[in-house]
Write an enzyme that holds these catalytic residues in place. Structure first.
Site, PDB file in Angstrom:
ATOM      1  N   TYR A 167      -9.576   6.423 -11.621  1.00  0.00           N
ATOM      2  CA  TYR A 167     -10.669   7.367 -11.370  1.00  0.00           C
ATOM      3  C   TYR A 167     -10.570   7.945  -9.967  1.00  0.00           C
ATOM      4  O   TYR A 167     -10.152   7.271  -9.027  1.00  0.00           O
ATOM      5  CB  TYR A 167     -12.034   6.705 -11.580  1.00  0.00           C
ATOM      6  CG  TYR A 167     -12.331   5.521 -10.690  1.00  0.00           C
ATOM      7  CD1 TYR A 167     -13.014   5.675  -9.478  1.00  0.00           C
ATOM      8  CD2 TYR A 167     -11.961   4.230 -11.065  1.00  0.00           C
ATOM      9  CE1 TYR A 167     -13.308   4.583  -8.668  1.00  0.00           C
ATOM     10  CE2 TYR A 167     -12.243   3.135 -10.261  1.00  0.00           C
ATOM     11  CZ  TYR A 167     -12.920   3.324  -9.069  1.00  0.00           C
ATOM     12  OH  TYR A 167     -13.199   2.241  -8.266  1.00  0.00           O
ATOM     13  N   PRO A 168     -10.950   9.225  -9.807  1.00  0.00           N
ATOM     14  CA  PRO A 168     -10.981   9.836  -8.483  1.00  0.00           C
ATOM     15  C   PRO A 168     -12.347   9.643  -7.827  1.00  0.00           C
ATOM     16  O   PRO A 168     -13.345   9.383  -8.517  1.00  0.00           O
ATOM     17  CB  PRO A 168     -10.732  11.307  -8.788  1.00  0.00           C
ATOM     18  CG  PRO A 168     -11.445  11.505 -10.097  1.00  0.00           C
ATOM     19  CD  PRO A 168     -11.267  10.210 -10.864  1.00  0.00           C
ATOM     20  N   SER A 175     -20.301   2.390  -1.131  1.00  0.00           N
ATOM     21  CA  SER A 175     -20.285   2.949  -2.478  1.00  0.00           C
ATOM     22  C   SER A 175     -21.668   3.452  -2.891  1.00  0.00           C
ATOM     23  O   SER A 175     -21.815   4.585  -3.361  1.00  0.00           O
ATOM     24  CB  SER A 175     -19.794   1.889  -3.465  1.00  0.00           C
ATOM     25  OG  SER A 175     -19.725   2.414  -4.770  1.00  0.00           O
ATOM     26  N   HIS A 213     -17.026  -3.674   1.840  1.00  0.00           N
ATOM     27  CA  HIS A 213     -16.480  -3.254   0.551  1.00  0.00           C
ATOM     28  C   HIS A 213     -15.233  -4.076   0.212  1.00  0.00           C
ATOM     29  O   HIS A 213     -15.061  -4.526  -0.935  1.00  0.00           O
ATOM     30  CB  HIS A 213     -16.140  -1.764   0.636  1.00  0.00           C
ATOM     31  CG  HIS A 213     -16.134  -1.065  -0.679  1.00  0.00           C
ATOM     32  ND1 HIS A 213     -17.137  -1.182  -1.615  1.00  0.00           N
ATOM     33  CD2 HIS A 213     -15.220  -0.204  -1.229  1.00  0.00           C
ATOM     34  CE1 HIS A 213     -16.858  -0.439  -2.668  1.00  0.00           C
ATOM     35  NE2 HIS A 213     -15.695   0.159  -2.461  1.00  0.00           N
ATOM     36  N   ARG A 261       0.826  -1.211   0.000  1.00  0.00           N
ATOM     37  CA  ARG A 261       0.000   0.000   0.000  1.00  0.00           C
ATOM     38  C   ARG A 261       0.861   1.263   0.000  1.00  0.00           C
ATOM     39  O   ARG A 261       0.492   2.268  -0.608  1.00  0.00           O
ATOM     40  CB  ARG A 261      -0.908   0.003   1.229  1.00  0.00           C
ATOM     41  CG  ARG A 261      -1.977  -1.085   1.224  1.00  0.00           C
ATOM     42  CD  ARG A 261      -2.817  -1.050   2.494  1.00  0.00           C
ATOM     43  NE  ARG A 261      -3.901  -2.013   2.439  1.00  0.00           N
ATOM     44  CZ  ARG A 261      -3.934  -3.158   3.124  1.00  0.00           C
ATOM     45  NH1 ARG A 261      -2.924  -3.466   3.934  1.00  0.00           N
ATOM     46  NH2 ARG A 261      -4.956  -3.978   3.010  1.00  0.00           N
TER      47      ARG A 261
END
Length: 268
Positions: free
Chosen positions: A161-162, A239, A188, A147
């Site tokens: 994508y942001p 989301s 998620h 990470r």
């Protein structure tokens, strides 16, 4: 207090850069000097720790460059080299995103991982739980390293994508209790695990350094998996209720020369 520095104590700077060739400014294909300048810009002698290049589908951009390094000047130097006098007059920047890598606050500790297993109905004293916790404890340092200082996977398709978390009344992510946000992010993450081996992801943070809060980079073995994972994960509450998405760009891994050839700006 730490000494003033542009180098993060944890993580690296990250830049996503998108460009279009200015064919209206060209009188023909790039000459040898211009071709060499483009290749040199994307293969610098003092290279950043990570750099990857892609040609991109659609009219919004012709190619994309993703760069990571502890030093923000090294990240930005790639963009400056592309736009430098000479080759730069034939290239138009169309979009960019500046961010930094991090270990999210929602990544469970070893203790939290065990609690999640128990909340799911597992016996806290069972050998199965002990084995899963032990395996997670061994994996966690490697996952956190990926990470913070990720290796870019050798996969052919990528999506960038942001995103933001919603602040609208009734769906304000930042007024929810941490326990509720943590549970939603666990759901998620579980959805994403179904694509292990098919899709690799990096979430970098743009809070305080760009307009959007996060940048999502997905690498896939096949572009079908990009479509499938984004669709599946949109049904998760984190989301479906709280996410706001910016523009999507899809790219296909290519060398700088392959970008020039795909975009038909060099001779055959």
């Amino acid at each position: 207090m730490p000494e003033p520095s542009v180098i993060p104590e944890n993580g690296w700077h990250c830049g996503h850069f998108f460009y279009r060739f200015r064919r209206d400014a060209m009188t023909g294909v790039l000459n040898e000097a211009e071709r060499s300048a483009f290749l040199a810009a994307l293969n610098p002698s003092d290279a950043p720790e990570r750099i990857a290049t892609y040609w991109t589908s659609g009219h919004r951009a012709d190619f994309a460059v993703m760069v990571m390094d502890p030093d923000p000047a090294k990240v930005d130097s790639i963009h400056q080299s592309i736009m430098a006098p000479g080759i730069g007059r034939y290239i138009e920047p169309t979009w960019s995103f500046v961010s930094m890598s991090e270990v999210s606050e929602y990544v469970p500790s070893v203790q939290e991982f065990k609690k999640r297993l128990v909340r799911g109905g597992a016996d806290p004293n069972s050998p199965e739980v002990a084995a899963k916790v032990s395996a997670y404890e061994r994996r966690l340092p490697m996952m956190n390293e990926q990470r913070l200082r990720p290796e870019f996977p050798d996969l052919p398709a990528a999506c960038f994508y942001p995103m933001n978390k919603s602040r609208v009344p009734g769906a304000n992510w930042f007024t929810e209790a941490f326990s509720a946000r943590n549970a939603m992010m666990a759901e998620h993450a579980q959805s994403g695990m179904a694509f292990a081996g098919k899709v690799s992801q990096l979430i970098s943070v743009g809070v305080g350094v760009d307009d959007w809060e996060w940048m999502v980079t997905l690498w896939a073995r096949n572009p079908e998996y990009l479509k499938e994972i984004v669709y599946k994960m949109r049904f998760d509450e984190a989301s479906a209720k709280y996410a706001e998405f910016g523009p999507f760009y899809v790219g296909y891994k290519a060398t700088p020369l392959e970008i020039l050839e795909h975009c038909q700006v060099v001779g055959k």
